[in-house]
Scaffold this motif. Structure first.
Motif, PDB file in Angstrom:
ATOM      1  N   ASP A 181      34.718  43.559  36.083  1.00 18.14           N
ATOM      2  CA  ASP A 181      35.495  43.053  37.212  1.00 18.14           C
ATOM      3  C   ASP A 181      34.927  41.708  37.633  1.00 18.14           C
ATOM      4  O   ASP A 181      33.852  41.637  38.208  1.00 18.14           O
ATOM      5  CB  ASP A 181      35.449  44.047  38.371  1.00 18.14           C
ATOM      6  CG  ASP A 181      36.392  43.658  39.500  1.00 18.14           C
ATOM      7  OD1 ASP A 181      37.056  42.607  39.381  1.00 18.14           O
ATOM      8  OD2 ASP A 181      36.468  44.390  40.481  1.00 18.14           O
ATOM      9  N   SER A 182      35.663  40.659  37.349  1.00 20.12           N
ATOM     10  CA  SER A 182      35.231  39.313  37.730  1.00 20.12           C
ATOM     11  C   SER A 182      35.699  38.968  39.139  1.00 20.12           C
ATOM     12  O   SER A 182      35.464  37.871  39.613  1.00 20.12           O
ATOM     13  CB  SER A 182      35.800  38.294  36.742  1.00 20.12           C
ATOM     14  OG  SER A 182      37.220  38.335  36.781  1.00 20.12           O
ATOM     15  N   HIS A 183      36.366  39.889  39.802  1.00 17.80           N
ATOM     16  CA  HIS A 183      36.914  39.715  41.150  1.00 17.80           C
ATOM     17  C   HIS A 183      37.928  38.576  41.201  1.00 17.80           C
ATOM     18  O   HIS A 183      38.082  37.919  42.208  1.00 17.80           O
ATOM     19  CB  HIS A 183      35.800  39.538  42.185  1.00 17.80           C
ATOM     20  CG  HIS A 183      34.924  40.732  42.248  1.00 17.80           C
ATOM     21  ND1 HIS A 183      35.342  41.930  42.772  1.00 17.80           N
ATOM     22  CD2 HIS A 183      33.660  40.948  41.808  1.00 17.80           C
ATOM     23  CE1 HIS A 183      34.380  42.829  42.667  1.00 17.80           C
ATOM     24  NE2 HIS A 183      33.350  42.262  42.089  1.00 17.80           N
ATOM     25  N   GLU A 184      38.610  38.394  40.092  1.00 18.99           N
ATOM     26  CA  GLU A 184      39.731  37.462  40.029  1.00 18.99           C
ATOM     27  C   GLU A 184      41.000  38.283  39.847  1.00 18.99           C
ATOM     28  O   GLU A 184      40.960  39.404  39.349  1.00 18.99           O
ATOM     29  CB  GLU A 184      39.545  36.492  38.865  1.00 18.99           C
ATOM     30  CG  GLU A 184      38.363  35.573  39.050  1.00 18.99           C
ATOM     31  CD  GLU A 184      38.150  34.639  37.873  1.00 18.99           C
ATOM     32  OE1 GLU A 184      39.008  34.596  36.969  1.00 18.99           O
ATOM     33  OE2 GLU A 184      37.122  33.964  37.859  1.00 18.99           O
TER      34      GLU A 184
ATOM     35  N   TYR B 101      40.390  37.191  47.219  1.00 19.71           N
ATOM     36  CA  TYR B 101      39.492  38.068  46.469  1.00 19.71           C
ATOM     37  C   TYR B 101      40.324  39.163  45.829  1.00 19.71           C
ATOM     38  O   TYR B 101      41.376  39.543  46.352  1.00 19.71           O
ATOM     39  CB  TYR B 101      38.494  38.679  47.459  1.00 19.71           C
ATOM     40  CG  TYR B 101      37.425  39.568  46.875  1.00 19.71           C
ATOM     41  CD1 TYR B 101      36.269  39.040  46.312  1.00 19.71           C
ATOM     42  CD2 TYR B 101      37.556  40.953  46.917  1.00 19.71           C
ATOM     43  CE1 TYR B 101      35.274  39.858  45.812  1.00 19.71           C
ATOM     44  CE2 TYR B 101      36.565  41.781  46.420  1.00 19.71           C
ATOM     45  CZ  TYR B 101      35.428  41.223  45.864  1.00 19.71           C
ATOM     46  OH  TYR B 101      34.446  42.043  45.372  1.00 19.71           O
ATOM     47  N   ALA B 102      39.877  39.661  44.707  1.00 16.31           N
ATOM     48  CA  ALA B 102      40.542  40.795  44.062  1.00 16.31           C
ATOM     49  C   ALA B 102      39.489  41.736  43.511  1.00 16.31           C
ATOM     50  O   ALA B 102      38.433  41.306  43.059  1.00 16.31           O
ATOM     51  CB  ALA B 102      41.449  40.308  42.937  1.00 16.31           C
ATOM     52  N   SER B 103      39.770  43.013  43.598  1.00 11.72           N
ATOM     53  CA  SER B 103      38.903  44.031  43.021  1.00 11.72           C
ATOM     54  C   SER B 103      39.777  44.833  42.072  1.00 11.72           C
ATOM     55  O   SER B 103      40.762  45.426  42.484  1.00 11.72           O
ATOM     56  CB  SER B 103      38.329  44.922  44.126  1.00 11.72           C
ATOM     57  OG  SER B 103      37.450  45.860  43.588  1.00 11.72           O
ATOM     58  N   ASN B 104      39.427  44.792  40.804  1.00  7.05           N
ATOM     59  CA  ASN B 104      40.254  45.401  39.773  1.00  7.05           C
ATOM     60  C   ASN B 104      39.506  46.516  39.072  1.00  7.05           C
ATOM     61  O   ASN B 104      38.317  46.411  38.825  1.00  7.05           O
ATOM     62  CB  ASN B 104      40.618  44.356  38.710  1.00  7.05           C
ATOM     63  CG  ASN B 104      41.265  43.135  39.300  1.00  7.05           C
ATOM     64  OD1 ASN B 104      42.365  43.208  39.793  1.00  7.05           O
ATOM     65  ND2 ASN B 104      40.571  42.012  39.265  1.00  7.05           N
TER      66      ASN B 104
ATOM     67  N   GLY C 195      43.916  48.394  41.636  1.00  5.16           N
ATOM     68  CA  GLY C 195      43.045  47.468  42.335  1.00  5.16           C
ATOM     69  C   GLY C 195      43.549  47.120  43.719  1.00  5.16           C
ATOM     70  O   GLY C 195      44.474  47.733  44.236  1.00  5.16           O
TER      71      GLY C 195
ATOM     72  N   LYS D  34      36.415  42.900  52.367  1.00  5.27           N
ATOM     73  CA  LYS D  34      35.808  43.384  51.124  1.00  5.27           C
ATOM     74  C   LYS D  34      35.187  44.764  51.324  1.00  5.27           C
ATOM     75  O   LYS D  34      35.264  45.617  50.445  1.00  5.27           O
ATOM     76  CB  LYS D  34      34.730  42.418  50.640  1.00  5.27           C
ATOM     77  CG  LYS D  34      35.251  41.140  50.046  1.00  5.27           C
ATOM     78  CD  LYS D  34      34.060  40.275  49.640  1.00  5.27           C
ATOM     79  CE  LYS D  34      34.460  38.925  49.141  1.00  5.27           C
ATOM     80  NZ  LYS D  34      33.269  38.113  48.779  1.00  5.27           N
TER      81      LYS D  34
ATOM     82  N   THR E 231      38.440  48.745  49.619  1.00  6.25           N
ATOM     83  CA  THR E 231      37.890  48.978  48.283  1.00  6.25           C
ATOM     84  C   THR E 231      38.876  49.826  47.497  1.00  6.25           C
ATOM     85  O   THR E 231      39.785  50.436  48.064  1.00  6.25           O
ATOM     86  CB  THR E 231      36.542  49.713  48.374  1.00  6.25           C
ATOM     87  OG1 THR E 231      36.761  51.009  48.941  1.00  6.25           O
ATOM     88  CG2 THR E 231      35.538  48.924  49.211  1.00  6.25           C
TER      89      THR E 231
END
Length: 186
Positions: free
Chosen positions: A45-48, A96-99, A104, A163, A167
């Motif tokens: 997860d690059s948080h993109e 921000y993104a959490s995948n 996600g 953030k 989650t």
């Protein structure tokens, strides 16, 4: 009395060491060679933003629609229902993104959120997605399912607060997935 046609004791046979070693190796290969997807953390997860999300996603129903337009940096939601007599739109910048694979959360900073998300002004909101494919996805705006009426404010004042709050594991506090319909890529 009759005499027994075979000896009273049968000699014990042990398998040759080669057979024992082959059985041990085959058993070990079964355990080591199988991939356990339940705890597979190999997705980096690059948080993109997941690139498959970019585009317009729409769900139409009798008398209304929901539309999500997502670029690499912006998020726009629009919805209308003739039967319920409402129309709403909000937009923001993707911060921000959490995948995790096909699920996600996208954290958006917006200054035009509807009142039920929180205070007016610059706020952060987590937009959840699930079951992402090239053609369909379930996208949901969060609602506080633990609030007395199910519509408590969910936005936060800071990116760090968002953030921590939005989650992937916390989706169960904000989205009732059984009520979310799949949107189709336009």
């Amino acid at each position: 009395m009759f005499s027994a046609p075979f000896p009273k004791t049968v000699p014990r046979r042990t398998p040759p060491p080669r057979i024992f070693a082959l059985c041990l190796a085959a058993s070990a290969a079964l355990f080591v060679g199988c991939k356990n997807n339940v705890n597979d953390n190999s997705f980096a997860d690059s948080h993109e933003l997941n690139a498959k999300l970019i585009g317009e996603w729409k769900f139409e129903y009798e008398g209304g629609y929901e539309l999500y337009a997502i670029t690499t940096t912006t998020f726009v939601y629009g919805g209308a229902s003739g039967e319920a007599g409402y129309s709403e739109t909000f937009s923001g910048t993707i911060e921000y993104a959490s995948n995790f694979s096909d699920n996600g959360v996208i954290i958006v900073q917006s200054d035009n959120l509807p009142d039920y998300f929180g205070e007016s002004g610059n706020q952060y909101l987590g937009i959840y997605y699930r079951d992402l494919t090239a053609k369909t996805v379930k996208i949901a705006n969060p609602t506080d399912l633990n609030h007395t009426d199910g519509y408590g404010p969910t936005a936060t004042d800071t990116l760090d607060g968002a953030k921590a709050k939005f989650t992937v594991d916390a989706a169960v506090d904000f989205v009732n997935w059984s009520m979310v319909q799949s949107q189709t890529k336009q």
